[in-house]
Design a protein around this motif. Sequence first.
Motif, PDB file in Angstrom:
ATOM      1  N   LEU A 181       0.841  -1.198   0.000  1.00 20.76           N
ATOM      2  CA  LEU A 181       0.000   0.000   0.000  1.00 20.76           C
ATOM      3  C   LEU A 181       0.875   1.248   0.000  1.00 20.76           C
ATOM      4  N   ARG A 182       0.526   2.189  -0.849  1.00 21.93           N
ATOM      5  CA  ARG A 182       1.235   3.473  -0.902  1.00 21.93           C
ATOM      6  C   ARG A 182       0.263   4.566  -0.477  1.00 21.93           C
ATOM      7  N   VAL A 183       0.716   5.404   0.426  1.00 24.51           N
ATOM      8  CA  VAL A 183      -0.140   6.438   1.006  1.00 24.51           C
ATOM      9  C   VAL A 183       0.316   7.807   0.512  1.00 24.51           C
ATOM     10  N   THR A 184      -0.620   8.576  -0.024  1.00 22.00           N
ATOM     11  CA  THR A 184      -0.370   9.970  -0.360  1.00 22.00           C
ATOM     12  C   THR A 184      -1.075  10.835   0.681  1.00 22.00           C
ATOM     13  N   VAL A 185      -0.314  11.662   1.377  1.00 22.59           N
ATOM     14  CA  VAL A 185      -0.892  12.627   2.309  1.00 22.59           C
ATOM     15  C   VAL A 185      -0.942  13.962   1.560  1.00 22.59           C
ATOM     16  N   LEU A 186      -2.143  14.468   1.353  1.00 27.57           N
ATOM     17  CA  LEU A 186      -2.370  15.600   0.449  1.00 27.57           C
ATOM     18  C   LEU A 186      -2.949  16.778   1.209  1.00 27.57           C
ATOM     19  N   SER A 187      -2.243  17.911   1.208  1.00 23.70           N
ATOM     20  CA  SER A 187      -2.810  19.115   1.813  1.00 23.70           C
ATOM     21  C   SER A 187      -3.698  19.825   0.797  1.00 23.70           C
ATOM     22  N   PHE A 188      -4.707  20.538   1.300  1.00 16.44           N
ATOM     23  CA  PHE A 188      -5.603  21.275   0.403  1.00 16.44           C
ATOM     24  C   PHE A 188      -6.275  22.404   1.182  1.00 16.44           C
ATOM     25  N   GLY A 189      -6.877  23.326   0.456  1.00 13.84           N
ATOM     26  CA  GLY A 189      -7.647  24.401   1.059  1.00 13.84           C
ATOM     27  C   GLY A 189      -9.126  24.157   0.874  1.00 13.84           C
ATOM     28  N   PHE A 190      -9.880  24.198   1.969  1.00  8.21           N
ATOM     29  CA  PHE A 190     -11.320  23.962   1.873  1.00  8.21           C
ATOM     30  C   PHE A 190     -11.995  24.957   0.932  1.00  8.21           C
ATOM     31  N   LYS A 191     -11.455  26.161   0.837  1.00  6.70           N
ATOM     32  CA  LYS A 191     -12.117  27.163  -0.008  1.00  6.70           C
ATOM     33  C   LYS A 191     -11.979  26.840  -1.497  1.00  6.70           C
ATOM     34  N   TYR A 192     -11.092  25.877  -1.819  1.00  9.26           N
ATOM     35  CA  TYR A 192     -10.942  25.447  -3.208  1.00  9.26           C
ATOM     36  C   TYR A 192     -11.663  24.118  -3.470  1.00  9.26           C
ATOM     37  N   THR A 269      -8.002  26.335   5.707  1.00  8.13           N
ATOM     38  CA  THR A 269      -8.771  27.295   4.920  1.00  8.13           C
ATOM     39  C   THR A 269      -8.227  27.462   3.505  1.00  8.13           C
ATOM     40  N   GLY A 270      -6.928  27.774   3.405  1.00  5.52           N
ATOM     41  CA  GLY A 270      -6.359  28.055   2.089  1.00  5.52           C
ATOM     42  C   GLY A 270      -5.341  27.061   1.593  1.00  5.52           C
ATOM     43  N   GLY A 271      -4.961  26.089   2.420  1.00  2.73           N
ATOM     44  CA  GLY A 271      -3.987  25.090   1.984  1.00  2.73           C
ATOM     45  C   GLY A 271      -2.571  25.604   1.937  1.00  2.73           C
ATOM     46  N   GLN A 288       8.330   6.681   9.064  1.00  2.00           N
ATOM     47  CA  GLN A 288       9.078   6.145  10.199  1.00  2.00           C
ATOM     48  C   GLN A 288       8.523   4.803  10.662  1.00  2.00           C
ATOM     49  N   SER A 289       7.222   4.597  10.469  1.00  5.55           N
ATOM     50  CA  SER A 289       6.603   3.341  10.880  1.00  5.55           C
ATOM     51  C   SER A 289       6.646   2.286   9.775  1.00  5.55           C
ATOM     52  N   GLY A 290       7.329   2.595   8.659  1.00  3.58           N
ATOM     53  CA  GLY A 290       7.520   1.612   7.606  1.00  3.58           C
ATOM     54  C   GLY A 290       6.512   1.660   6.483  1.00  3.58           C
ATOM     55  N   ILE A 291       5.650   2.674   6.459  1.00  7.47           N
ATOM     56  CA  ILE A 291       4.653   2.807   5.398  1.00  7.47           C
ATOM     57  C   ILE A 291       5.225   3.660   4.271  1.00  7.47           C
ATOM     58  N   ALA A 292       4.961   3.260   3.033  1.00  9.43           N
ATOM     59  CA  ALA A 292       5.397   4.039   1.872  1.00  9.43           C
ATOM     60  C   ALA A 292       4.480   5.248   1.733  1.00  9.43           C
ATOM     61  N   ALA A 293       4.934   6.393   2.212  1.00 12.11           N
ATOM     62  CA  ALA A 293       4.089   7.599   2.234  1.00 12.11           C
ATOM     63  C   ALA A 293       4.830   8.767   1.617  1.00 12.11           C
ATOM     64  N   ASN A 294       4.082   9.606   0.904  1.00  8.73           N
ATOM     65  CA  ASN A 294       4.662  10.829   0.372  1.00  8.73           C
ATOM     66  C   ASN A 294       3.712  11.986   0.624  1.00  8.73           C
ATOM     67  N   ALA A 295       4.260  13.181   0.730  1.00 16.54           N
ATOM     68  CA  ALA A 295       3.474  14.387   0.982  1.00 16.54           C
ATOM     69  C   ALA A 295       3.318  15.176  -0.311  1.00 16.54           C
ATOM     70  N   GLN A 296       2.100  15.629  -0.574  1.00 17.34           N
ATOM     71  CA  GLN A 296       1.832  16.487  -1.718  1.00 17.34           C
ATOM     72  C   GLN A 296       0.953  17.644  -1.263  1.00 17.34           C
ATOM     73  N   HIS A 297       1.046  18.753  -1.985  1.00 11.21           N
ATOM     74  CA  HIS A 297       0.346  19.968  -1.578  1.00 11.21           C
ATOM     75  C   HIS A 297      -0.423  20.536  -2.775  1.00 11.21           C
ATOM     76  N   ARG A 298      -1.726  20.296  -2.782  1.00 14.40           N
ATOM     77  CA  ARG A 298      -2.530  20.638  -3.951  1.00 14.40           C
ATOM     78  C   ARG A 298      -2.620  22.134  -4.177  1.00 14.40           C
ATOM     79  N   ASP A 299      -2.837  22.909  -3.120  1.00 15.10           N
ATOM     80  CA  ASP A 299      -3.164  24.321  -3.294  1.00 15.10           C
ATOM     81  C   ASP A 299      -2.050  25.268  -2.851  1.00 15.10           C
ATOM     82  N   LEU A 300      -0.912  24.728  -2.507  1.00 13.95           N
ATOM     83  CA  LEU A 300       0.199  25.583  -2.101  1.00 13.95           C
ATOM     84  C   LEU A 300       0.620  26.470  -3.262  1.00 13.95           C
ATOM     85  N   GLY A 301       0.688  27.776  -3.047  1.00 12.94           N
ATOM     86  CA  GLY A 301       1.065  28.710  -4.088  1.00 12.94           C
ATOM     87  C   GLY A 301      -0.097  29.375  -4.780  1.00 12.94           C
TER      88      GLY A 301
END
Length: 303
Positions: A181-192, A269-271, A288-301
């Motif tokens: 399993l690969r986990v994507t942790v995705l930030s976002f802004g609710f206003k978008y 609010t704005g991501g 750190q717990s051994g899960i294949a995880a990456n961070a992405q930021h949808r609304d940054l910028g």
Amino acid sequence: MHGSVVESPAATGEPAEEETTLVVVTGLSGGGRSTVARALENVGYYVVDNLPQALMLDMAELAVKAGGAARRTAMVLDVRSRAFSTDLAGAIRELKDRGFHPRVVFVDADDEVLIRRFESVRRSHPLQGDGRLADGIAVERELLEEARDQADVIIDTSQLNVNQLRRRVEELFAGEDARRLRVTVLSFGFKYGLPPDADFVLDARFLPNPYWVPELREHTGREEAVSAYVLGQEGADEFVAAYADLVNATTAGFEREGKRYLTVAVGCTGGKHRSVAITEELAGRLRQSGIAANAQHRDLGRE
């Protein structure tokens, strides 16, 4: 081909994914299939574009027989493939019935975005006939509804440029263990708007907003000052720890059920500040717990 020297994986009892890794790419015209195909080539996939879906099983068995570079094969299906058959969902089920385990990638985008993309290149939609662009998109959505429901990962490209989409695909498929399993942790802004491909949605708006701190306003959650401010707030550490525990507790079950991609969306609010800091921290703890995880930021910028 079914009676060739190499038996069907189902007949031999050997899992197809141990012989070859299959990816099926489909989705809305204008959604970004060609970019996904190029990204898969970049990470070592043998890509077959515009494959008639009636030939998917033959192609899968050919990939097993060929071995070598073809052990990682991606089949890209678009509206032209439907000249031979419109039952894409049935073709995917047939692959699974024969012992293959294809990973289905579905690219999508908002109707308004698709219309702008077609208009920018002055092309008509392949299914609009004498009607409007919106009519063609609506017909295609209906045709692909069941295939979308079968998808292992849905990539909404409405807010992604070509490079961002390419990176997303490369992160998902480069050097992966097909059964992990690969986990994507995705930030976002609710206003978008909510990410349509999210499996879990976390709300970080209960934390004080760095936007109202003058010296932090122009910075982002990827910077140490903002991250320290957000993670130092009451309840922040417990929030991250609780969701890290949740993902850890469900990972084995998701893998047993055949789910290979999980998207955990973290919103503010704005991501820009809180969700970004929490996303980076949560992805780090999962790794750190051994899960294949990456961070992405949808609304940054975007602000």
